[in-house]
Design a protein around this motif. Sequence first.
Motif, PDB file in Angstrom:
ATOM      1  N   LEU A 127      -4.590   3.345   2.712  1.00 58.24           N
ATOM      2  CA  LEU A 127      -3.495   2.796   1.924  1.00 58.24           C
ATOM      3  C   LEU A 127      -2.996   3.763   0.850  1.00 58.24           C
ATOM      4  O   LEU A 127      -1.913   3.557   0.289  1.00 58.24           O
ATOM      5  N   CYS A 128      -3.768   4.813   0.586  1.00 58.09           N
ATOM      6  CA  CYS A 128      -3.377   5.765  -0.453  1.00 58.09           C
ATOM      7  C   CYS A 128      -2.602   6.963   0.087  1.00 58.09           C
ATOM      8  O   CYS A 128      -2.091   7.769  -0.702  1.00 58.09           O
ATOM      9  N   TYR A 129      -2.492   7.074   1.410  1.00 55.37           N
ATOM     10  CA  TYR A 129      -1.813   8.234   1.999  1.00 55.37           C
ATOM     11  C   TYR A 129      -0.521   7.777   2.667  1.00 55.37           C
ATOM     12  O   TYR A 129      -0.545   7.095   3.690  1.00 55.37           O
ATOM     13  N   ARG A 130       0.597   8.178   2.081  1.00 58.35           N
ATOM     14  CA  ARG A 130       1.883   7.649   2.472  1.00 58.35           C
ATOM     15  C   ARG A 130       2.761   8.686   3.178  1.00 58.35           C
ATOM     16  O   ARG A 130       2.707   9.885   2.882  1.00 58.35           O
ATOM     17  N   ALA A 131       3.556   8.167   4.101  1.00 59.08           N
ATOM     18  CA  ALA A 131       4.529   9.026   4.781  1.00 59.08           C
ATOM     19  C   ALA A 131       5.636   9.425   3.803  1.00 59.08           C
ATOM     20  O   ALA A 131       5.985   8.674   2.891  1.00 59.08           O
ATOM     21  N   GLU A 143       5.896  -2.123   2.004  1.00 57.89           N
ATOM     22  CA  GLU A 143       5.874  -3.576   2.161  1.00 57.89           C
ATOM     23  C   GLU A 143       4.478  -4.084   2.488  1.00 57.89           C
ATOM     24  O   GLU A 143       4.022  -5.102   1.927  1.00 57.89           O
ATOM     25  N   LYS A 144       3.775  -3.405   3.388  1.00 55.74           N
ATOM     26  CA  LYS A 144       2.463  -3.873   3.849  1.00 55.74           C
ATOM     27  C   LYS A 144       1.323  -3.443   2.928  1.00 55.74           C
ATOM     28  O   LYS A 144       0.320  -4.163   2.800  1.00 55.74           O
ATOM     29  N   TRP A 145       1.458  -2.286   2.293  1.00 59.13           N
ATOM     30  CA  TRP A 145       0.334  -1.702   1.581  1.00 59.13           C
ATOM     31  C   TRP A 145       0.373  -1.883   0.061  1.00 59.13           C
ATOM     32  O   TRP A 145      -0.684  -2.058  -0.553  1.00 59.13           O
ATOM     33  N   ASP A 146       1.560  -1.829  -0.529  1.00 59.30           N
ATOM     34  CA  ASP A 146       1.633  -1.867  -1.991  1.00 59.30           C
ATOM     35  C   ASP A 146       0.994  -3.113  -2.595  1.00 59.30           C
ATOM     36  O   ASP A 146       0.230  -3.008  -3.569  1.00 59.30           O
ATOM     37  N   PRO A 147       1.308  -4.310  -2.086  1.00 59.39           N
ATOM     38  CA  PRO A 147       0.687  -5.506  -2.692  1.00 59.39           C
ATOM     39  C   PRO A 147      -0.838  -5.495  -2.587  1.00 59.39           C
ATOM     40  O   PRO A 147      -1.532  -5.930  -3.522  1.00 59.39           O
ATOM     41  N   LEU A 148      -1.358  -5.005  -1.467  1.00 61.70           N
ATOM     42  CA  LEU A 148      -2.800  -4.970  -1.288  1.00 61.70           C
ATOM     43  C   LEU A 148      -3.463  -3.943  -2.208  1.00 61.70           C
ATOM     44  O   LEU A 148      -4.519  -4.204  -2.786  1.00 61.70           O
ATOM     45  N   LEU A 149      -2.835  -2.793  -2.353  1.00 65.03           N
ATOM     46  CA  LEU A 149      -3.400  -1.778  -3.231  1.00 65.03           C
ATOM     47  C   LEU A 149      -3.367  -2.247  -4.680  1.00 65.03           C
ATOM     48  O   LEU A 149      -4.331  -2.023  -5.435  1.00 65.03           O
ATOM     49  N   ALA A 150      -2.281  -2.919  -5.061  1.00 60.70           N
ATOM     50  CA  ALA A 150      -2.196  -3.457  -6.424  1.00 60.70           C
ATOM     51  C   ALA A 150      -3.288  -4.500  -6.652  1.00 60.70           C
ATOM     52  O   ALA A 150      -3.896  -4.562  -7.736  1.00 60.70           O
ATOM     53  N   TRP A 151      -3.562  -5.304  -5.651  1.00 63.15           N
ATOM     54  CA  TRP A 151      -4.602  -6.326  -5.762  1.00 63.15           C
ATOM     55  C   TRP A 151      -5.979  -5.684  -5.881  1.00 63.15           C
ATOM     56  O   TRP A 151      -6.799  -6.118  -6.692  1.00 63.15           O
TER      57      TRP A 151
END
Length: 266
Positions: A127-131, A143-151
């Motif tokens: 989740l920390c490595y982004r295109a 959309e898929k990763w930001d909310p989870l990483l924030a949590w």
Amino acid sequence: MRDQLESIEQGSRQLDTDPTQKAREQMRRPLPKRFYKEVTVEEADDVSAYAILLDGRTVKTPGRKVLAFPTRALAELIAAEFASQKDVLDPAAMPAFRLANSAVEAVADNAEAVAGDLVRFAGSDLLCYRAEGPAGLVANQQEKWDPLLAWICEETGGAFITTGGIVYAEQPEEALAGFARYVGRYRDAFQLAAMHSMTTLTGSVFLAVAVAEGRITPEDAWTAAHVDEDWNIAQWGEDFEAKRMREARWTEMKAAAELFHAVRAS
């Protein structure tokens, strides 16, 4: 019975790395025949544990350790796999049993090392490595990763950073320390084995934690883990072999999630 169970465990070791390839290898030799008629779950000698019995005989691991389960729900989950076998015992169709064997024979005596491995995963989590492009893929990841990483950051009290591309980015020590304290709550060998399995299957310990804590469903975690792959499929189409491998790995993922939550069931 020991020989038949060892055959299943051998299949387990082969299926762990590449389910599609190993399934083909499994097909080249005969599977062990189903050798029992009745599958039951009963309280073990320790009344706080449960055992699976095949025609009255307690199921043990290939290493001859008794499979004692902390909850009836967990024992029944694996008993259902035994009951579902028809003429032969297919290790590919018994992912929870294989994971339970790993928990008892490998994780139980190495819980601290397994937990440490989960923390190391956090140091380079998917989740920390982004295109960096194209824009559609970037948007899908956000959309898929930001909310989870924030949590995750909120739950662990850390501040994990993201980076573009695949160049390694070292995470703050305080973030990893907070995550280590968080996963330190998982002490049960079955849960640790399930967590480790979900982590390796998705490439993300953060997704595994989110499933474990009920933040997202296993299905949503699986979708999040394949954002990049699904983007490529939408552009270029799907490879048949890759699809088969993904389906096999999803079977493992689902079993790991079910096993984890069965430990918590009363």
